[in-house]
Design an enzyme around this catalytic site. Structure first.
Site, mmCIF file in Angstrom:
data_model
loop_
_atom_site.group_PDB
_atom_site.id
_atom_site.type_symbol
_atom_site.label_atom_id
_atom_site.label_comp_id
_atom_site.label_asym_id
_atom_site.label_seq_id
_atom_site.Cartn_x
_atom_site.Cartn_y
_atom_site.Cartn_z
ATOM 1 N N GLN A 57 -66.055 3.924 -16.941
ATOM 2 C CA GLN A 57 -65.118 4.023 -18.062
ATOM 3 C C GLN A 57 -64.714 2.662 -18.612
ATOM 4 O O GLN A 57 -63.872 2.571 -19.501
ATOM 5 C CB GLN A 57 -63.900 4.861 -17.683
ATOM 6 C CG GLN A 57 -62.948 4.205 -16.710
ATOM 7 C CD GLN A 57 -61.916 5.187 -16.194
ATOM 8 O OE1 GLN A 57 -62.236 6.146 -15.515
ATOM 9 N NE2 GLN A 57 -60.652 4.970 -16.534
ATOM 10 N N HIS A 63 -47.267 6.530 -11.568
ATOM 11 C CA HIS A 63 -48.169 7.279 -10.697
ATOM 12 C C HIS A 63 -47.378 8.119 -9.688
ATOM 13 O O HIS A 63 -47.722 9.261 -9.406
ATOM 14 C CB HIS A 63 -49.079 6.324 -9.912
ATOM 15 C CG HIS A 63 -49.947 5.439 -10.751
ATOM 16 N ND1 HIS A 63 -49.838 4.068 -10.750
ATOM 17 C CD2 HIS A 63 -50.948 5.722 -11.617
ATOM 18 C CE1 HIS A 63 -50.739 3.547 -11.556
ATOM 19 N NE2 HIS A 63 -51.419 4.530 -12.116
ATOM 20 N N HIS A 65 -47.701 2.444 -9.397
ATOM 21 C CA HIS A 65 -46.329 2.142 -9.834
ATOM 22 C C HIS A 65 -45.573 3.464 -9.965
ATOM 23 O O HIS A 65 -46.144 4.540 -9.705
ATOM 24 C CB HIS A 65 -46.352 1.342 -11.141
ATOM 25 C CG HIS A 65 -47.175 1.969 -12.227
ATOM 26 N ND1 HIS A 65 -46.877 3.194 -12.782
ATOM 27 C CD2 HIS A 65 -48.321 1.562 -12.842
ATOM 28 C CE1 HIS A 65 -47.767 3.491 -13.701
ATOM 29 N NE2 HIS A 65 -48.670 2.526 -13.761
ATOM 30 N N GLU A 66 -44.315 3.387 -10.408
ATOM 31 C CA GLU A 66 -43.470 4.577 -10.505
ATOM 32 C C GLU A 66 -44.090 5.685 -11.361
ATOM 33 O O GLU A 66 -43.838 6.864 -11.122
ATOM 34 C CB GLU A 66 -42.095 4.208 -11.076
ATOM 35 C CG GLU A 66 -41.065 3.837 -10.029
ATOM 36 C CD GLU A 66 -40.845 4.929 -8.973
ATOM 37 O OE1 GLU A 66 -40.732 6.120 -9.331
ATOM 38 O OE2 GLU A 66 -40.800 4.589 -7.779
ATOM 39 N N SER A 69 -47.492 0.334 -16.502
ATOM 40 C CA SER A 69 -48.946 0.289 -16.485
ATOM 41 C C SER A 69 -49.391 -0.745 -15.460
ATOM 42 O O SER A 69 -48.736 -1.782 -15.296
ATOM 43 C CB SER A 69 -49.462 -0.137 -17.870
ATOM 44 O OG SER A 69 -50.824 -0.538 -17.779
ATOM 45 N N SER A 70 -50.501 -0.453 -14.791
ATOM 46 C CA SER A 70 -51.035 -1.426 -13.825
ATOM 47 C C SER A 70 -51.387 -2.721 -14.543
ATOM 48 O O SER A 70 -51.433 -3.788 -13.937
ATOM 49 C CB SER A 70 -52.286 -0.873 -13.142
ATOM 50 O OG SER A 70 -52.012 0.388 -12.578
HETATM 51 P P1 AMP Z 1 -54.429 4.889 -14.096
HETATM 52 O O1 AMP Z 1 -54.494 4.608 -12.646
HETATM 53 O O2 AMP Z 1 -53.651 3.875 -14.871
HETATM 54 O O3 AMP Z 1 -55.755 5.237 -14.690
HETATM 55 O O4 AMP Z 1 -53.545 6.201 -14.259
HETATM 56 C C1 AMP Z 1 -53.658 7.296 -13.409
HETATM 57 C C2 AMP Z 1 -52.764 8.413 -13.914
HETATM 58 O O5 AMP Z 1 -51.423 7.925 -13.984
HETATM 59 C C3 AMP Z 1 -53.115 8.873 -15.330
HETATM 60 O O6 AMP Z 1 -52.916 10.289 -15.411
HETATM 61 C C4 AMP Z 1 -52.116 8.131 -16.175
HETATM 62 O O7 AMP Z 1 -51.839 8.772 -17.409
HETATM 63 C C5 AMP Z 1 -50.909 8.154 -15.284
HETATM 64 N N1 AMP Z 1 -49.958 7.109 -15.652
HETATM 65 C C6 AMP Z 1 -50.189 5.777 -15.799
HETATM 66 N N2 AMP Z 1 -49.069 5.138 -16.214
HETATM 67 C C7 AMP Z 1 -48.110 6.097 -16.347
HETATM 68 C C8 AMP Z 1 -46.745 6.077 -16.750
HETATM 69 N N3 AMP Z 1 -46.133 4.957 -17.096
HETATM 70 N N4 AMP Z 1 -46.063 7.254 -16.763
HETATM 71 C C9 AMP Z 1 -46.691 8.421 -16.420
HETATM 72 N N5 AMP Z 1 -47.969 8.495 -16.015
HETATM 73 C C10 AMP Z 1 -48.672 7.358 -15.991
#
Ligand code: AMP
Length: 286
Positions: free
Chosen positions: A61, A37, A34-35, A185-186
């Protein structure tokens, strides 16, 4: 854009780039981009010659009763998005590539993983630290960009890099939000329309705390009570935790905090657990 599925190919690619004098920026993710990432990838694009994205839903994890199997995945969509922001390589390993038969090594940190999300997710940060260590050895980046939405993760990874003298820089990037303030968030796709409508309670509560601090409030319990009150005003919200901890070690805040503190919350809507945080800057005591 290249897609590499083995550690050996990824390492060979990175070695060649380094031999050529190129800098490598790295964004580790679990995909379903998403945005939030994409902002990390744009940051890496700004700073590095070569941008590597990893997509890996890391089994170590996730706890036993968590959402590993149903975690959303869409590689085709992800690769188009990554391409659109100038990613050069997607590292996309299978679980058996990362944890082959006989695998037995892990990273553990003493204190940071025991608070906040670590309380309800006891194996989570050990898994995060281990996979990040592996990914750093495979991708060999000069720096890696992490979102501050997962602030505890950002601190855990930064601490590991420092403690183990890893030769890369960890860069933190601000949280990207939907127009109503909900942190992207995903996992937001799990929310029902009614839950989605109530989810901005998290940012509303955090902003209220920021305003209280700006207005000179210094009482930890008064701020926490106000945050809880706002979240609990939503009928479907169930608080996992609302806590204020001192940065950078995440130790308990004093009753009258001084200096930088993390105000963090985790809230269930049904089975979906949302997290968010803000850094509160209290003036120094006295
Ligand atoms: P994930 O795939 O959700 O484990 O996240 C991968 C990376 O993207 C991690 O460094 C997260 O902190 C970051 N991330 C996820 N959601 C956001 C967000 N809304 N804003 C900024 N970074 C994000």
């Amino acid at each position: 854009m290249l897609v590499l599925e083995t550690a050996a190919k990824m390492q060979a690619f990175s070695k060649a780039q380094r031999a050529d004098g190129k800098t490598i920026g790295f964004v580790p993710t679990m995909g379903y981009l998403h945005e939030g990432h994409l902002a990390l990838m744009r940051k890496a694009r700004e700073l590095a010659d070569v941008v590597v994205l990893s997509i890996f839903v890391n089994p170590t994890q996730f706890g036993k009763n968590e959402d590993l199997d149903k975690y959303p995945r869409d590689f085709d969509r992800d690769s188009k998005l990554a391409d659109s922001v100038g990613v050069d390589v997607i590292f996309f390993p299978k679980p058996e590539e990362m944890y082959p038969a006989g695998y037995q090594t892990s990273i553990s940190l003493a204190n940071l993983p025991t608070v906040l999300c670590g309380k309800s997710r006891p194996v989570h940060f050990g898994g995060v630290a281990t996979v990040c260590c592996k990914l750093f050895n495979i991708v060999q980046p000069h720096f890696a960009v992490f979102g501050k939405k997962d602030y505890q993760q950002f601190l855990v990874v930064g601490r590991m890099v420092k403690d183990l003298n890893m030769d890369l820089e960890i860069i933190g990037a601000p949280t990207v939000r939907e127009s109503d303030g909900l942190a992207m968030s995903s996992r937001n796709v799990y929310l029902t329309p009614a839950q989605r409508a109530q989810a901005p309670a998290l940012i509303e509560a955090l902003r209220r705390a920021e305003k209280m601090v700006a207005a000179g409030h210094r009482d930890r319990d008064e701020i926490l009570a106000e945050v809880r009150h706002i979240v609990e005003s939503r009928p479907d919200a169930r608080i996992d935790y609302v806590e204020m901890l001192k940065l950078p070690d995440l130790v308990d805040a004093a009753a009258q905090p001084a200096g930088a503190h993390l105000l963090a919350l985790a809230v269930f809507f049904g089975k979906t657990r949302l997290i968010d945080n803000t850094v509160l800057e209290f003036g120094l005591a006295g």
